[in-house]
Design a protein around this motif. Structure first.
Motif, short mmCIF file in Angstrom:
data_model
loop_
_atom_site.label_atom_id
_atom_site.label_comp_id
_atom_site.label_asym_id
_atom_site.label_seq_id
_atom_site.Cartn_x
_atom_site.Cartn_y
_atom_site.Cartn_z
N SER A 97 76.87 -62.83 -10.99
CA SER A 97 76.27 -63.85 -10.14
C SER A 97 77.29 -64.42 -9.15
CB SER A 97 75.68 -64.97 -11.00
OG SER A 97 76.67 -65.48 -11.85
N ASP A 98 78.52 -64.04 -9.35
CA ASP A 98 79.54 -64.46 -8.39
C ASP A 98 79.74 -63.32 -7.39
OD1 ASP A 98 81.77 -65.01 -7.01
OD2 ASP A 98 82.99 -65.57 -8.76
N PRO A 99 79.34 -63.54 -6.15
CA PRO A 99 79.38 -62.43 -5.19
C PRO A 99 80.78 -61.85 -5.01
CG PRO A 99 78.64 -64.49 -4.16
CD PRO A 99 78.83 -64.79 -5.61
N ASN A 100 81.78 -62.68 -5.10
CA ASN A 100 83.13 -62.17 -4.86
C ASN A 100 83.56 -61.24 -5.96
OD1 ASN A 100 83.47 -63.58 -2.50
ND2 ASN A 100 84.09 -65.43 -3.60
N ARG A 101 83.34 -61.74 -7.19
CA ARG A 101 83.78 -60.91 -8.31
C ARG A 101 82.95 -59.64 -8.40
NH1 ARG A 101 84.25 -64.72 -13.37
NH2 ARG A 101 83.59 -66.44 -12.07
N ARG A 102 81.67 -59.79 -8.04
CA ARG A 102 80.82 -58.60 -8.07
C ARG A 102 81.32 -57.59 -7.06
NH1 ARG A 102 75.41 -60.45 -7.13
NH2 ARG A 102 76.06 -60.54 -4.97
N LYS A 103 81.69 -58.11 -5.94
CA LYS A 103 82.18 -57.22 -4.91
C LYS A 103 83.42 -56.48 -5.41
CE LYS A 103 81.45 -59.37 -0.97
NZ LYS A 103 81.88 -60.30 0.09
N ALA A 104 84.25 -57.24 -6.10
CA ALA A 104 85.48 -56.63 -6.61
C ALA A 104 85.14 -55.54 -7.62
CB ALA A 104 86.35 -57.70 -7.27
N LEU A 105 84.18 -55.85 -8.49
CA LEU A 105 83.81 -54.90 -9.54
C LEU A 105 83.22 -53.63 -8.94
CD1 LEU A 105 83.63 -54.72 -12.68
CD2 LEU A 105 81.23 -55.27 -12.39
N THR A 106 82.27 -53.84 -8.01
CA THR A 106 81.64 -52.65 -7.43
C THR A 106 82.65 -51.85 -6.65
OG1 THR A 106 80.86 -54.14 -5.70
CG2 THR A 106 79.23 -53.38 -7.30
N SER A 107 83.53 -52.51 -5.97
CA SER A 107 84.51 -51.75 -5.19
C SER A 107 85.43 -50.97 -6.13
CB SER A 107 85.32 -52.68 -4.28
OG SER A 107 86.22 -53.43 -5.08
N LEU A 108 85.72 -51.58 -7.28
CA LEU A 108 86.55 -50.87 -8.26
C LEU A 108 85.83 -49.62 -8.75
CD1 LEU A 108 89.21 -51.27 -10.01
CD2 LEU A 108 87.63 -51.97 -11.80
N LEU A 109 84.55 -49.83 -9.10
CA LEU A 109 83.79 -48.69 -9.62
C LEU A 109 83.60 -47.62 -8.56
CD1 LEU A 109 81.02 -50.26 -11.88
CD2 LEU A 109 83.01 -48.93 -12.52
N THR A 110 83.42 -48.04 -7.32
CA THR A 110 83.23 -47.05 -6.26
C THR A 110 84.55 -46.32 -5.98
OG1 THR A 110 82.08 -48.94 -5.33
CG2 THR A 110 81.86 -46.87 -4.17
N ARG A 111 85.59 -47.09 -5.98
CA ARG A 111 86.88 -46.49 -5.65
C ARG A 111 87.31 -45.51 -6.75
NH1 ARG A 111 91.35 -49.46 -6.01
NH2 ARG A 111 90.08 -51.29 -6.37
N LEU A 121 78.88 -38.67 -21.66
CA LEU A 121 78.39 -37.78 -20.61
C LEU A 121 77.31 -38.48 -19.78
CD1 LEU A 121 78.12 -34.26 -22.28
CD2 LEU A 121 80.01 -35.30 -21.09
N ALA A 122 76.44 -39.23 -20.48
CA ALA A 122 75.36 -39.89 -19.76
C ALA A 122 75.90 -40.99 -18.84
CB ALA A 122 74.36 -40.47 -20.74
N THR A 123 77.03 -41.59 -19.23
CA THR A 123 77.63 -42.64 -18.40
C THR A 123 77.96 -42.11 -17.01
OG1 THR A 123 78.65 -43.37 -20.43
CG2 THR A 123 79.43 -44.40 -18.42
N ILE A 124 78.38 -40.84 -16.96
CA ILE A 124 78.75 -40.26 -15.67
C ILE A 124 77.58 -40.35 -14.71
CG2 ILE A 124 79.42 -38.11 -14.54
CD1 ILE A 124 80.77 -37.36 -17.19
N LEU A 125 76.39 -40.00 -15.22
CA LEU A 125 75.20 -40.04 -14.36
C LEU A 125 74.97 -41.45 -13.85
CD1 LEU A 125 72.78 -37.80 -16.43
CD2 LEU A 125 74.08 -37.18 -14.41
N LEU A 126 75.13 -42.42 -14.74
CA LEU A 126 74.87 -43.81 -14.34
C LEU A 126 75.92 -44.28 -13.35
CD1 LEU A 126 73.71 -45.33 -17.72
CD2 LEU A 126 72.35 -44.44 -15.84
N LEU A 127 77.16 -43.87 -13.57
CA LEU A 127 78.22 -44.29 -12.65
C LEU A 127 77.98 -43.71 -11.26
CD1 LEU A 127 81.47 -44.05 -14.79
CD2 LEU A 127 80.47 -46.08 -13.75
#
Lengths: 609, 576
Positions: free
Chosen positions: A5-19, A368-374
């Motif tokens: 719910s915190d846009p900044n932290r979310r942004k950080a998390l998604t960017s981490l996961l994307t990177r 293995l299924a996590t890969i698909l979700l990621l």
């Protein structure tokens, strides 16, 4: 959730996961495989133990004496079988009646959709002969089944002889069963799900069943077969019971035809355990009943097959000992107060003394299924990027995704036609081979079975050419956004499919995941076409099946050459279709109607223009 | 203790010695005992004891209190008067009667316990009486009859008519219940034996050794109490207590290959005397199938033969009268010996039935009841009574009755739907069975989810559904046989006489064992944990997300500015 719910932290998390998406995926894949291979390592697994109190602590003393007589009966049975040239139904009925059983017969017929070349039959027909041994002072509510399959070609005579011997022995004894008496009945050659004459005699709800396969007078070891229809397994206590009695009586017992080794800490010992477990995984994944017991499992009746094996070992076990083993097992089952329910229903066995429960093996699939979700998350973020800049509230943020996602300009032309067409191809793969066999036989010099199998392969191959051009006819040009949406849908679809499959039949789900997940994770239109296409084909469900055939033969220590393997592959396909029509095995429809279309979606992405 | 014992036996054995002096007046009470031994077609032996005690009292009509008991057991007499019982039938059975192998039983009974009672029509609170009565009987017979409550009691409208005097038809005064799970053992036999006038001290009852009686294929004991006429004019009535015990001994298990039977082998006792209190004491051996001794040898032979029509069939019996001295011979003991010569085969009884649950899975199922009419040319109606517990929710619209692949519409249906946790389903139907046919009654049901405290301690064993009861007037074999001119004159056999043309039969099907959806009982803990976690984490934060308004947070002010603001606030100047 505070995190999201915190846009900044979310942004950080998604960017981490994307990177870090690709490295995480690679790690997950390797960890999944490693976890799976670790399951066979003995220190990581649990020792089997008897959970059911009624079978654990009670003692039974086995006294079955009549092994020789049983073998004599078996020889007599064989003689009558030869004389009649089929099943000596009348003789069996008479013999069983003479042993004090209530005997009934049931005949059945079933026409197969196409001839079965392995067993050389077009019509499944036969007669079930079953004798019911009524337990004294029992109200006919429960029953145990001991069965022996006997078809004319199969020499399972010793099993029939032993069965008759046991029936006579059980009839002559009156076991003092505490309060809960069960009827004991013998079935011969059990098949179900076909046209049949109504049953004349009934015993009660079946609590457990054992199927006996014995083709020689002496044996060296007994093999326990657990895998049933659609990968269903009996309660682990049944396997424990078998093992306990083998130990008690001193019979060599195996699972998957593999003896247990004591040296888990050596490389050979570990390899052995892996082989045993892999055999179980492959058999379970095949979804076919690996013994006569497999059909009981569908009705939630705990059942297993016991198969006598006669190899070149010195030490032999005679029929009396096997009889005593069965007697002991039955008397313990007779002690049951409730259905077998205490122990595990979902497990893998790297050896008879060790098992891997669902809690231990599921993480391997989960990784293995996590890969698909990621990957799906990654795509989701990429798709949502333009919307993210303008909106800052979380709710609006989510809605903006939906807006971009659900807007007709993106949605309809991009993945709907591909979805529909690939599924129609799947339906064609499911129905056409059987329907078009006559046409195929008319036009090509092949037998009906070959026609079915080759048609299936042809449709499978033709499917590769079909759908990846479709979106162009409808929308003209595929957009960059389009393939991403399609891939997102395909990834989630595959994740759901594999997840559901793994819940029902872990082995099948895992095997499919091993090949499909990398394909699904990597595919984009921007890759070298020819090379990726080759990789995709190699990772397709059909090729997975081919590898499985080779690996299975390798594990069974009966390696095959390439042409032999190919022939085996063809017969496996025909057997799969036959199992589906005869027993209701779900592997063929699952592959044809769901997995293959899903893979076609991925194939579609590769050729996106 | 010893004193007590001896005093009882004195009472018993003094009574008959006093009797001869006033024999002509005939004492108010009387009792009879008999044992029927019937070799069955399967090669098994069926032994049926019957003890009849008559009690010449009429307390129901006169309303007077009875305190004097002679042969009739006081415990039962008090129960009768206290609860205003008109008729009482109770049976305890271990095992299932195999009609296909053994033919019809003399006294049919379902597996487990069965109790049916007609109350007197002056009773106001029938349910209250019934509840109390079951609890009292539970104590008398050492059985779990106290588990009979409204959830397994029904009031059949047609299937159970009074067997004694009086034509009560108002089924409000009838209660019927079965406990299919009841296990019968020696603790039920002992109180039953104590009701006998001679106990197990003398007469036929000495044969009742529990270790032998319960080493059998079938064991059933019953008590039937009903009012009967004292004489043919029926000017006064008496209570009849009929105690029956039926046992089937297995030939294979105890014969050791030799097909030979004797009283000693069956009961580990021989007979030496009749019960001194009994006015008649007889042993009957069914020799109908054995006129020339081709099926078995019977010794000692007797010349006394008795012919009777039993269950529609004319049977011949060798009779051994225990009140005669010569019956016991020189050894002063009677040990009947039967040596088998024949082969066993399956019977085709005219009426038999079986029942099973079809389908798999734990959601729905289907109850199939098959009723066989093996009569070659006669159709006859049967009354089918089904009492199904509430946790099987019957879909009564799926009820079908088919015979010979055609729908067979029942001419009478009485259906009372169940109420959850209150009463069971009751289904009664009058179905006409075509000749030589199988009639199949099917009805689908849904398995209810029980509350977790309602499960039995062994829920994975399954839940029992009591036997269906099929009552019928079956055309008799005697009436079928029109060529039987050997014994009867021609003029007597043209029209079938009514009393022989059909006979009453009650057939019980097997009870059902149905699995209900059963939770894993270690699961509630896991479920509570999981649910709490999901609610706390998932729902809480999602709710949070949906209801909060989000605002872009101002970048936090530098320290100098904050200090300045504090000072400004003190000064009352607008903030920066």
């Amino acid at each position: 959730m505070g995190l999201l719910s915190d846009p900044n932290r979310r942004k950080a998390l998604t960017s981490l996961l994307t990177r870090l998406n690709t490295p995480i995926c690679v790690v997950c894949y390797l960890a999944g495989i490693a976890w799976f291979m670790g399951l066979a390592f003995e220190p990581f697994t649990l020792r089997t133990y008897m959970s059911e109190n009624a079978m654990g602590s009670t003692m039974v003393e086995e006294r079955f004496p009549a092994g020789e007589r049983a073998l004599a009966t078996a020889r007599e049975f064989a003689a009558h079988k030869r004389k009649v040239g089929g099943m000596p139904v009348e003789w069996l009925v008479k013999t069983m009646q003479a042993r004090g059983l209530e005997v009934f017969t049931q005949s059945f017929t079933r026409t197969l959709p196409f001839p079965d070349e392995n067993k050389e039959r077009y019509m499944v027909r036969g007669t079930n002969i079953y004798g019911i041994l009524r337990a004294p002072r029992a109200p006919r509510t429960e029953a145990l089944v001991l069965s022996a399959p006997c078809s004319p070609d199969n020499s399972n005579n010793q099993a029939v002889g032993l069965l008759l011997g046991l029936a006579q022995y059980f009839r002559s004894k009156m076991f003092y069963v505490e309060f809960d008496c069960t009827s004991l009945s013998g079935f011969f050659s059990h098949h179900s799900g076909m046209d049949y004459t109504p049953l004349q005699g009934r015993a009660g709800s079946i609590q457990a069943a054992l199927s006996l396969e014995l083709s020689s007078d002496v044996i060296t070891s007994l093999d326990l077969v657990l895998e049933g229809l659609n990968g269903q397994l009996p309660n682990l206590d049944l396997a424990n019971l078998f093992h306990a009695f083998c130990q008690k009586i001193g019979v060599l017992c195996t699972i998957q035809g593999k003896l247990q080794r004591g040296d888990w800490d050596t490389a050979e010992g570990y390899t052995h355990a892996v082989q045993t477990m892999m055999l179980m995984v492959l058999k379970q994944a095949s979804g076919r009943p690996w013994g006569d017991h497999g059909l009981f499992l569908r009705y939630h009746i705990e059942a297993a097959s016991v198969r006598g094996i006669n190899s070149f070992r010195q030490y032999k076990t005679d029929a009396t000992t096997i009889g005593r083993l069965l007697e002991g097992m039955f008397r313990k089952l007779n002690n049951l107060l409730e259905r077998l329910h205490q122990s595990y229903f979902f497990y893998l066995m790297p050896s008879l003394t060790h098992f891997v429960s669902i809690g231990y093996y599921m993480p391997a699939f989960g990784l293995l299924a996590t890969i698909l979700l990621l990957r799906a998350l990654d795509l989701w973020v990429q798709l949502g990027t333009p919307a993210q800049v303008t909106e800052d509230g979380a709710v609006l943020f989510i809605f903006s995704y939906y807006k971009s996602f659900l807007s007709p300009s993106v949605l309809v032309p991009s993945f709907k036609p591909s979805m529909v067409i690939s599924h129609l191809t799947g339906v064609a793969l499911y129905t056409l081979p059987v329907l078009s066999q006559e046409t195929a036989v008319e036009h090509f010099p092949v037998s009906e079975t070959e026609a079915v199998v080759l048609t299936a392969i042809a449709i499978y191959t033709a499917g590769l050419a079909l759908p990846h051009n479709t979106h162009r006819f409808i929308s003209g040009e595929g957009t960059e956004q389009g393939w991403r949406v399609l891939k997102l849908v395909a990834l989630l679809y595959l994740a759901v499919l594999l997840g559901c499959t793994a819940l029902i039949n872990f082995s099948l789900g895992f095997i499919l995941a091993i090949t499909l997940v990398p394909a699904a994770a990597c595919v984009t239109p921007h890759m070298p076409k020819a090379l990726t296409a080759l990789a995709m084909v190699l990772l397709s469900p059909g090729c997975t099946l081919l590898y499985c055939v080779f690996i299975f033969q390798e594990l069974q220590e009966a390696p095959v050459t390439l042409p032999e393997g190919w022939m085996l592959f063809l017969s496996v396909i025909s057997q799969g279709i036959l199992d589906h029509s005869l027993y209701g095995s779900l592997v063929y429809p699952l592959l044809a109607l769901l997995i293959y279309p899903c893979w076609l979606l991925l194939w579609n992405i590769l050729f996106w223009k | 203790m010893i004193f007590l014992k001896s005093s009882i036996s004195t009472r018993w054995f003094w009574a008959p010695s006093a009797a001869p002096s006033s024999a002509a007046v005939s004492l108010p009470d009387s009792c009879e005992e008999e044992l029927l031994i019937r070799p069955l077609h399967s090669g098994d032996i069926y032994a049926s004891f019957q003890f009849r005690t008559l009690w010449d009292t009429d307390f129901l009509h006169q309303g007077k209190k009875v305190s004097h008991y002679r042969l009739f057991p006081k415990s039962l007499g008090q129960v009768l008067s206290k609860f205003s019982v008109r008729e009482l039938h109770i049976s305890f059975t271990q095992g299932y009667w195999r009609t296909m192998q053994w033919g019809q039983p003399i006294v049919p009974s379902p597996p487990g316990a069965e109790l049916w009672v007609w109350f007197h029509n002056t009773v106001a609170d029938v349910d209250g009486n019934w509840k109390e009565l079951t609890n009292v009987l539970s104590g008398i017979f050492c059985a779990s009859l106290n588990f009979i409550d409204s959830t397994n009691t029904v009031q059949p409208s047609a299937s159970f008519k009074p067997l004694g005097l009086g034509n009560a038809t108002d089924h409000r005064f009838l209660r019927y219940a079965t406990l299919p799970r009841e296990i019968v053992c020696t603790e039920n036999l002992t109180p039953w034996k104590k009701l006998l006038p001679c106990g197990s001290k003398a007469g036929l009852a000495v044969l009742m050794k529990s270790e032998k009686l319960f080493h059998s294929s079938f064991h059933s004991q019953a008590v039937h109490i009903r009012p009967v006429c004292k004489d043919w004019q029926c000017s006064s009535t008496a209570w009849e207590l009929r105690q029956t015990l039926n046992v089937v001994f297995d030939l294979y298990t105890s014969g050791q290959g030799k097909k030979e039977w004797s009283l000693f082998k069956m009961f580990s006792r021989t007979l030496t005397e009749a019960c001194p209190l009994a006015s008649s004491s007889k042993v009957y051996v069914d020799v109908t199938d054995n006129p020339e001794g081709e099926l078995f040898d019977l010794s000692p032979a007797t010349s006394v033969l008795n012919t009777a029509v039993v269950l529609g069939d004319r049977r011949t019996y060798s009779v051994y009268d225990l009140t005669q001295k010569e019956t016991f011979g020189q050894l002063r003991s009677l040990n009947l010996v039967l040596r088998w010569k024949g082969e066993s085969d399956m019977l085709r009884p005219l009426l038999h039935a079986e029942r099973y649950v079809a389908g798999f899975g734990l959601q729905t199922g289907e109850i199939h009841t098959l009723i066989y009419n093996n009569h070659p040319y006669r159709a006859f109606p049967v009354l089918l009574l089904d009492s199904v517990p509430w946790y099987l929710r019957l879909y009564i619209h799926t009820l079908t009755v088919t015979s010979k692949t055609r729908e067979n519409k029942p001419s009478y249906i009485h259906y009372q739907p169940s109420k959850d946790r209150l009463r069971p389903h009751l289904l009664e139907m009058l179905v006409q069975l075509p000749p030589h046919s199988v009639t199949e009654v099917t009805v689908q049901f849904e398995r209810a989810l029980l509350k977790w405290t309602e499960y039995t301690p062994d829920p994975n064993h399954g839940f029992y559904v009591g036997s269906s009861v099929i009552s019928a007037l079956v055309p008799s074999v005697v009436a079928m046989d029109t060529n039987n001119t050997q014994e009867r004159p021609l003029f007597s056999s043209f029209f079938p006489t009514k009393e022989e043309s059909s006979y009453f039969v009650r057939v019980y099907t097997e009870p059902l064992l149905v699995n209900l959806p059963t939770p894993d009982f270690s699961m509630p803990y896991n479920v509570i944990c999981l649910t709490c976690t999901v609610v706390a984490v998932g729902y809480g934060s999602f709710y949070n997300l949906l209801t909060r308004t989000f605002q872009v947070e101002e970048p936090s002010q530098p320290l100098a500015k904050r200090l300045a603001n504090v000072i400004r606030r003190i000064r009352g100047v607008p903030l920066l």
